[in-house]
Design an enzyme around this catalytic site. Structure first.
Site, PDB file in Angstrom:
ATOM      1  N   ALA A  18       3.062  -2.291 -19.471  1.00 26.51           N
ATOM      2  CA  ALA A  18       4.457  -3.000 -19.125  1.00 26.51           C
ATOM      3  C   ALA A  18       5.328  -2.196 -19.270  1.00 26.51           C
ATOM      4  CB  ALA A  18       4.406  -3.665 -20.626  1.00 26.51           C
ATOM      5  N   CYS A 100      -2.842  -4.222 -27.369  1.00 23.70           N
ATOM      6  CA  CYS A 100      -1.385  -3.510 -27.437  1.00 23.70           C
ATOM      7  C   CYS A 100      -1.121  -3.498 -28.832  1.00 23.70           C
ATOM      8  CB  CYS A 100      -0.303  -4.828 -26.997  1.00 23.70           C
ATOM      9  SG  CYS A 100       1.205  -4.104 -27.074  1.00 23.70           S
ATOM     10  N   ARG A 225      -1.735   6.359 -17.595  1.00 25.09           N
ATOM     11  CA  ARG A 225      -0.708   7.372 -17.944  1.00 25.09           C
ATOM     12  C   ARG A 225      -1.222   8.458 -16.755  1.00 25.09           C
ATOM     13  NH1 ARG A 225      -0.950   8.661 -23.906  1.00 25.09           N
ATOM     14  NH2 ARG A 225      -3.204   7.963 -23.155  1.00 25.09           N
TER      15      ARG A 225
HETATM   16  C1  LIG Z   1       3.857   2.409 -20.804  1.00 28.10           C
HETATM   17  C2  LIG Z   1       2.669   1.903 -21.161  1.00 28.10           C
HETATM   18  C3  LIG Z   1       2.552   0.330 -21.078  1.00 28.10           C
HETATM   19  C4  LIG Z   1       1.475  -0.307 -21.611  1.00 28.10           C
HETATM   20  N1  LIG Z   1       1.313  -1.621 -21.426  1.00 28.10           N
HETATM   21  C5  LIG Z   1       0.197  -2.088 -21.633  1.00 28.10           C
HETATM   22  C6  LIG Z   1      -0.062  -3.453 -21.399  1.00 28.10           C
HETATM   23  O1  LIG Z   1       0.948  -4.382 -21.007  1.00 28.10           O
HETATM   24  N2  LIG Z   1      -1.367  -4.117 -21.520  1.00 28.10           N
HETATM   25  C7  LIG Z   1      -2.363  -3.378 -22.034  1.00 28.10           C
HETATM   26  O2  LIG Z   1      -3.405  -4.160 -22.455  1.00 28.10           O
HETATM   27  N3  LIG Z   1      -2.068  -2.128 -22.192  1.00 28.10           N
HETATM   28  C8  LIG Z   1      -1.190  -1.466 -22.277  1.00 28.10           C
HETATM   29  N4  LIG Z   1      -0.981  -0.009 -22.188  1.00 28.10           N
HETATM   30  C9  LIG Z   1      -2.217   0.727 -22.465  1.00 28.10           C
HETATM   31  C10 LIG Z   1      -2.735   1.041 -21.319  1.00 28.10           C
HETATM   32  O3  LIG Z   1      -3.168   0.090 -20.528  1.00 28.10           O
HETATM   33  C11 LIG Z   1      -3.968   2.137 -21.500  1.00 28.10           C
HETATM   34  O4  LIG Z   1      -4.779   1.401 -22.340  1.00 28.10           O
HETATM   35  C12 LIG Z   1      -3.649   3.290 -22.490  1.00 28.10           C
HETATM   36  O5  LIG Z   1      -2.536   3.839 -21.745  1.00 28.10           O
HETATM   37  C13 LIG Z   1      -4.728   4.342 -22.268  1.00 28.10           C
HETATM   38  O6  LIG Z   1      -5.248   4.640 -21.288  1.00 28.10           O
HETATM   39  P1  LIG Z   1      -4.616   6.232 -20.459  1.00 28.10           P
HETATM   40  O7  LIG Z   1      -5.089   7.157 -21.541  1.00 28.10           O
HETATM   41  O8  LIG Z   1      -5.044   6.101 -19.375  1.00 28.10           O
HETATM   42  O9  LIG Z   1      -3.157   5.971 -20.501  1.00 28.10           O
HETATM   43  C14 LIG Z   1       0.289   0.517 -21.880  1.00 28.10           C
HETATM   44  C15 LIG Z   1       0.450   1.933 -22.056  1.00 28.10           C
HETATM   45  C16 LIG Z   1       1.563   2.524 -21.600  1.00 28.10           C
HETATM   46  C17 LIG Z   1       1.645   4.129 -21.670  1.00 28.10           C
END
Ligand SMILES: Cc1cc2nc3c(=O)[nH]c(=O)nc-3n(C[C@H](O)[C@H](O)[C@H](O)COP(=O)(O)O)c2cc1C
Length: 321
Positions: A18, A100, A225
């Protein structure tokens, strides 16, 4: 591989984020080989009530396919009702947010708090599957906290209710985004269901992608990220997984070119005022760690126009020659 009847090419999926993974960023990630992309989370209530902002947020262009729209909420009927409106943007997949941690979402019974009510979670999946003409996927965390790890139960219930794939973020709600991801739980979920599993958490490069796939046996990986300021990570991971090749990180001039292209798209899709404000955080990510970039940090954080961005990008290129 397939999610329901949707053919997926490649292994690395762009995570829903988001406020970050909007149309401009998603299109860029598809250009670099993302296997599919997921929209920012959309309120099922907002969509069902015809809220303009929710409708704008869920828009998907033809340049970002295959694509999923992610919905959140806690009422099975409203979640199911929202499907009709969501289908107006023609998604290939509908994803349900059960991960979330934000109080605004989890505090209202949606997102990660559904882990505390697996029966309701199952009802939601069943209702959305029944209403949806496209495959439905579910994104979960490993549990609410360390005393209630229930990703396996949640996954079994989702499968039972007709979900076509499950993304598992290997952290609890309480852990938010901080401690290292737990790959064991993703492996356990993979063993306990027969639908595809998407492993998520801390994937930032070829090695972390390969480790997630090897240690969990998951079918796809999801990157959040790790793609910020670095959308080419998808082509690097694809080259490694498909051909064992390690592609070099693009030179600084190329990185600055991609940043400018990204921010031009952002302004085209959202208008200059919103685009430039949202550009500030992306510019910070694109320039992070580059030689001499620190002294432009403040200017990037208050960016007002493209000329300013181009000038800083030029100076950074010069400092990194
Ligand atoms: C800024 C931000 C916004 C996110 N928004 C959502 C979202 O809208 N829906 C969701 O299921 N996860 C959301 N997440 C979680 C990510 O989809 C993901 O599960 C989480 O960042 C872990 O993965 P990563 O280590 O590759 O970042 C968000 C994460 C971040 C950092």
């Amino acid at each position: 591989m397939k999610i329901g009847n949707v053919e997926i090419k490649g292994k690395a999926v762009l995570a829903p984020m988001a406020g970050v993974a909007d149309r401009a960023f998603r299109e860029l990630c598809v250009d670099y080989g993302a296997a599919f992309v997921v929209s920012e989370m959309i309120s099922s209530k907002g969509v069902s009530m015809g809220d303009r902002k929710s409708k704008d947020l869920m828009f998907l262009s033809e340049k970002e396919r295959p694509a999923a729209v992610q919905i959140f909420g806690s009422d099975p009927m409203i979640m199911a009702q929202s499907v009709e409106t969501v289908m107006q943007v023609n998604p290939q997949i509908i994803d349900i947010n059960m991960g979330c941690p934000a109080p605004k979402i989890a505090g209202n019974g949606g997102g990660a708090s559904l882990a505390k009510n697996p029966e309701l979670a199952e009802k939601i999946v069943k209702a959305v599957v029944k209403a949806s003409p496209v495959p439905v996927t579910v994104k979960i965390r490993m549990g609410w906290d360390e005393n209630s790890i229930n990703a396996v139960e949640m996954a079994k219930r989702a499968e039972n209710a007709g979900a076509s794939a499950i993304t598992v973020h290997g952290r609890t709600r309480k852990q938010m985004y901080a401690p290292p991801v737990d790959r064991n739980i993703i492996a356990e979920v993979k063993k306990s269901v027969s639908i595809p599993i998407i492993g998520n958490g801390d994937i930032v490069d070829e090695q972390s992608a390969a480790i997630m796939l090897e240690e969990t046996n998951c079918d796809l990986i999801m990157i959040g990220r790790g793609a910020l300021g670095c959308p080419w990570v998808f082509s690097q991971i694809n080259a490694y997984l498909e051909h064992g090749r390690v592609l070099p990180t693009p030179p600084v001039s190329e990185r600055m070119r991609v940043m400018i292209k990204h921010i031009e798209k952002l302004c085209e899709y959202k208008g200059d005022y919103v685009g430039m404000r949202e550009a500030r955080k992306h510019a910070g990510w694109y320039t992070k760690g580059l030689h001499g970039a620190a002294k432009y940090r403040q200017e990037l954080g208050t960016l007002e126009n493209m000329e300013q961005l181009q000038e800083i990008a030029y100076k950074i290129c010069m400092e990194n020659r």
